[in-house]
Design an enzyme around this catalytic site. Structure first.
Site, mmCIF file in Angstrom:
data_model
loop_
_atom_site.group_PDB
_atom_site.id
_atom_site.type_symbol
_atom_site.label_atom_id
_atom_site.label_comp_id
_atom_site.label_asym_id
_atom_site.label_seq_id
_atom_site.Cartn_x
_atom_site.Cartn_y
_atom_site.Cartn_z
ATOM 1 N N ARG A 41 21.940 20.660 -41.400
ATOM 2 C CA ARG A 41 21.461 21.524 -42.743
ATOM 3 C C ARG A 41 20.485 21.769 -43.011
ATOM 4 N NH1 ARG A 41 25.737 17.332 -42.714
ATOM 5 N NH2 ARG A 41 27.853 18.636 -43.037
ATOM 6 N N ASP A 53 26.423 20.586 -36.283
ATOM 7 C CA ASP A 53 26.716 20.666 -37.458
ATOM 8 C C ASP A 53 27.920 22.215 -37.289
ATOM 9 O OD1 ASP A 53 28.432 19.651 -40.080
ATOM 10 O OD2 ASP A 53 27.240 17.905 -39.615
ATOM 11 N N HIS A 93 33.472 19.971 -38.003
ATOM 12 C CA HIS A 93 32.264 20.246 -38.151
ATOM 13 C C HIS A 93 32.167 21.113 -37.240
ATOM 14 C CE1 HIS A 93 31.674 18.138 -42.059
ATOM 15 N NE2 HIS A 93 32.020 16.939 -41.525
ATOM 16 N N ASP A 140 34.941 13.012 -38.148
ATOM 17 C CA ASP A 140 35.367 13.407 -39.705
ATOM 18 C C ASP A 140 35.724 14.039 -39.991
ATOM 19 O OD1 ASP A 140 32.508 14.071 -39.325
ATOM 20 O OD2 ASP A 140 32.115 13.974 -41.716
ATOM 21 N N GLU A 141 36.109 13.982 -41.380
ATOM 22 C CA GLU A 141 36.645 15.653 -42.241
ATOM 23 C C GLU A 141 37.130 16.668 -40.887
ATOM 24 O OE1 GLU A 141 33.155 15.366 -45.181
ATOM 25 O OE2 GLU A 141 32.767 15.823 -44.196
ATOM 26 N N TRP A 201 32.380 4.920 -43.568
ATOM 27 C CA TRP A 201 31.447 5.484 -45.095
ATOM 28 C C TRP A 201 32.100 6.463 -45.845
ATOM 29 C CZ3 TRP A 201 32.434 11.113 -46.182
ATOM 30 C CH2 TRP A 201 33.391 11.673 -45.996
ATOM 31 N N PHE A 259 21.384 8.050 -48.740
ATOM 32 C CA PHE A 259 20.185 8.468 -49.883
ATOM 33 C C PHE A 259 20.153 9.710 -49.758
ATOM 34 C CE2 PHE A 259 18.871 4.739 -46.573
ATOM 35 C CZ PHE A 259 18.859 3.588 -47.390
ATOM 36 N N GLU A 303 21.936 18.438 -46.652
ATOM 37 C CA GLU A 303 22.143 19.914 -47.365
ATOM 38 C C GLU A 303 21.140 20.222 -48.556
ATOM 39 O OE1 GLU A 303 23.840 17.228 -47.335
ATOM 40 O OE2 GLU A 303 26.343 17.996 -47.019
HETATM 41 C C1 ACM Z 1 30.777 12.161 -43.188
HETATM 42 O O1 ACM Z 1 29.786 12.139 -44.533
HETATM 43 N N1 ACM Z 1 31.435 13.259 -43.659
HETATM 44 C C2 ACM Z 1 30.114 10.828 -41.993
#
Ligand code: ACM
Length: 763
Positions: free
Chosen positions: A165, A194, A267, A330-331, A397, A423, A474
């Site tokens: 990011r 990503d 991602h 993930d996602e 997570w 964080f 981000e």
């Molecule tokens: C995540 O925060 N998508 C692993």
């Protein structure tokens, strides 16, 4: 005994035993706290004759200490043995933990014992922290005599950094790793790929460097702002393989393993932008220019994709000696797989039930490949969906549930829940904090993170390898901003990872952090400082308690709206809350105000003091102040849903019962919900309020509630009562169904939504 010693000794008293020294303690504030530290009389002096001896091949620790001493003393240090006036590194196989050590430091020598270079390295870190921070212009370094015996609680102690990011130069990556080493952390999780940029050079695929490494423009402001605005500037870059090697070598010299993360199957938009044939649609994706939503582009499970990923991993494995390679997982939205003939064919040919099993097939295939190279995979907890790959380690997570399931199935897990380890969340409730993704994760919450879920037996708990702080970037455009978000929370996480649970004491920690500021200043680290802020909480007697954590300070306050000064009333006992009130308070060090002004509004409404219950417990990570907090007269933060007021429920329908002490007339009821789709939090689309007298009920049923808010959603109900008769209510019930499953195209699509509720204001 000097007054200074008394203070320092009391700081550490809760952790360590203190004997009176003959010199002032210079810096007893070791972070992370050792298992045991005893302060003895006397001190050791490093002078121009002090030698360093290395009685084993403790290479990294010896080199690190030599470099440190040469800088500190401005002379060369040869390694030679002497009976006295020496710093001795000594092998001791009775120290069973390979990362453990002891330091015996007296008038004659400093003796460091360890059974491996790693243990000796951590001893060196503790030794450095026993020295004054500022070593300029001093000819002799006094180090208090101590006996330390130490070893880590967990074997995995990690920090993560997202460089997709936003990207940071190699010098900064090294600075981050150096700080990790100081805190005895041993795994750097480098999130290299990503949607918004591919950041590692892969020689076989030049378009990853030419195309995937750059985006055309970047979102300005927050994802929740509408309409979205962009800066129209090309942004990007990548780390060359040469630079990657340099980082790995730098980390190795500090006993830090570097784990690369190559995200799959989701991602992947940047890679697909470079090589559209890797995707399922054949359409030309672009490297993503914003964040907050989940991107639909996903690797298509074709042979071509697997070959690409295997070739990429070949180069990755060649560069990184790490036993673990992180493959993301993930996602990964399944929409494109649902309509892709290739994906459907793979499902059919392999007898898979659905796209979740296809994700599992994908991950297992990559696992097999990496296992064949002698490596193991780590994946985010979504890799549990559709069946866990046989040898995978799970990074939990979305909560601890993934870890619990995986550990019960005999898999190793690493704890990084959003609630305690993200964080990128705000660390203070102050409105002028730099823009962040959302959430609220103050230092104390990190510190008290318990990585061993109660649901695990002792045997299952051995699968918890450790913990990690995650830094998603981000909203961190500069390395200064990364430092602001990572520090001091990284200090707290180091203590979660290293220190014995029974030694944990936040009051001791916070005072060590205050001292540690000097060390961070010397390292030019841009840490956040919220140490002198005031915390407030309502006690069960409807009184408000104020506290501040650092020692030797005073709180002064007003309730008349004026800002407190050094002549305002000193806080000595809880402040009664019996009417609407504005409380202002400030920490003072003698006459000097520290930190920032604390302000709390109190709303003395009809619910305050009533009896309340909820049919469900709030989620463990977001308990607020329990059910009573919903009618305590204090509104939750307008921007931090993780504060002590907001209650979070994950996917559950809730029903709240309120019973008034005496029957009350009601004019107005206000409900407050949090709404932050970027963080999976949705205000409800319907709810029902039932007001009860002794004889009948009044039902307010709200359907299709339209929510146009970006954060707080407040709904107000005025009750119209007939003039001739004013009903008096004894009880009320509020039924709030959960929003449901998060729709496609949104962050967290397919997951259950959260409901966050706070003050129910009853007038
Ligand atoms: C995540 O925060 N998508 C692993």
């Amino acid at each position: 005994m000097s007054a200074r010693f008394l203070i320092l000794c009391s700081l550490i008293l809760t952790l360590f035993s203190c004997a009176e020294p003959q010199v002032e303690l210079l810096s007893p504030s070791i972070i992370p706290a050792p298992q045991s530290l005893q302060v003895n009389p006397g001190h050791f002096t490093i002078n121009e004759k002090t030698t360093l001896s290395n009685n084993d091949d403790f290479t990294a620790s010896h080199d690190y200490l030599t470099t440190f001493l040469e800088r500190a003393t401005d002379r060369t240090w040869k390694t030679e043995y002497s009976e006295t006036n020496s710093i001795i590194l000594e092998y001791d196989d009775s120290i069973s933990s390979k990362e453990g050590y002891s330091i015996e430091n007296n008038e004659q020598n400093i003796t460091i014992k360890a059974s491996s270079d790693a243990g000796a390295f951590y001893a060196v870190q503790s030794l450095i922290q026993l020295m004054p921070v500022d070593l300029n212009n001093i000819t002799e370094i006094h180090i208090p005599a101590v006996t330390i015996k130490d070893e880590p609680r967990f074997k995995y102690r990690g920090m993560h950094l997202d460089v997709s990011r936003h990207m940071y130069d190699v010098e900064f990556i090294k600075k981050y790793i150096d700080a990790m080493a100081m805190l005895k952390m041993n795994n750097f999780h480098w999130h290299l790929t990503d949607d918004q940029g591919w950041r590692i050079e892969i020689k076989k695929y030049p378009r990853l460097q030419e195309i995937a490494a750059y985006r055309d423009s970047t979102l300005l402001g927050h994802y929740n702002d509408t309409p979205h605005q962009y800066d129209s500037k090309k942004y990007g870059g990548y780390y060359t393989q040469e630079e990657v090697r340099e980082v790995i070598a730098f980390a190795k010299a500090r006993h830090i393993n570097v784990i690369p993360e190559i995200e799959m199957p989701g991602h992947a938009q940047a890679a697909i932008a470079a090589y559209p044939e890797l995707g399922c649609t054949g359409e030309n994706a672009k490297v993503a220019m914003k964040w907050g939503g989940v991107f639909e582009d996903i690797y298509c499970p074709s042979e071509e994709t697997f070959t690409f990923l295997e070739n990429v991993l070949d180069e990755v494995v060649e560069l990184f000696p790490s036993k673990y390679i992180h493959i993301g997982g993930d996602e990964a939205p399944k929409t494109q797989w649902k309509s892709s003939p290739i994906a459907q064919q793979v499902i059919k040919e392999n007898g898979l039930k659905d796209e979740y099993e296809l994700q599992s097939y994908f991950i297992q295939r990559m696992e097999k490949y990496l296992n064949s190279k002698g490596r193991n995979i780590i994946g985010w907890d979504e890799i549990l969906e559709g069946g866990l790959a046989p040898n995978a380690t799970v990074m939990s997570w979305r909560g601890l549930e993934g870890a619990i399931e995986a550990a019960k199935a005999g898999h190793d897990v690493i704890m990084t829940p959003t609630s305690h380890a993200y964080f990128d969340y705000y660390q203070s409730e102050n409105d002028d904090e730099p823009l962040a993704i959302g959430g609220f994760l103050p230092l104390e919450k990190v510190y008290y993170f318990n990585p061993i879920p109660e649901e695990l037996s002792d045997e299952e708990a051995t699968h918890v390898l450790g913990v990690q702080g995650n830094v998603w970037t981000e909203y961190m455009t500069t390395s200064d901003q990364v430092e602001y978000m990572a520090f001091p929370r990284m200090l707290a996480m180091s203590e979660v990872a290293w220190s014995a649970d029974e030694n944990k004491n936040y009051d001791s920690f916070i005072n060590r952090v205050e001292y540690f500021h000097k060390r961070l200043d010397a390292m030019d680290i841009n840490y956040a400082n919220h140490l002198h802020e005031i915390e407030g909480k309502l006690n069960s007697n409807q009184e408000y308690e104020l506290s501040t954590k650092t020692l030797g300070k005073e709180i002064r306050f007003t309730t008349d709206g004026y800002e407190p000064d050094s002549s305002s009333k000193a806080y000595e006992s809880p402040i009664p809350f019996t009417a609407d009130m504005t409380l202002k308070a400030q920490v003072f060090d003698d006459d000097e105000p520290l930190g920032r002004l604390f302000t709390q509004e109190f709303l003395y409404h009809k619910g305050v003091g009533a009896t309340i219950s909820i049919n469900k417990e709030p989620h463990k990570s977001y308990p607020g102040s329990g059910a009573a907090g919903l009618i305590n007269g204090i509104k939750g933060s307008n921007s931090r849903y993780g504060d002590s007021e907001w209650l979070g429920f994950w996917g559950e329908d809730i029903e709240i019962e309120i019973e008034f002490e005496t029957e009350v007339e009601l004019d107005e009821i206000e409900l407050r919900f949090y709404n932050a789709p970027g963080q999976w939090i949705y205000s409800p689309e319907r709810y029902e309020i039932v007001l009860k007298t002794d004889f009948d009920e009044t039902v307010i049923d709200r359907m299709d509630v339209k929510n146009n808010s970006n954060s707080i959603f407040e709904v107000n109900h005025k009750l119209f009562t007939p003039k001739a008769f004013t009903p008096k209510y004894k009880k009320m019930t509020i039924k709030i169904p959960n929003y449901g499953i998060i729709p496609d195209g949104n962050q967290g699509a397919g997951n259950k939504a959260w409901t966050f509720i706070d003050e129910i204001i009853i007038k």
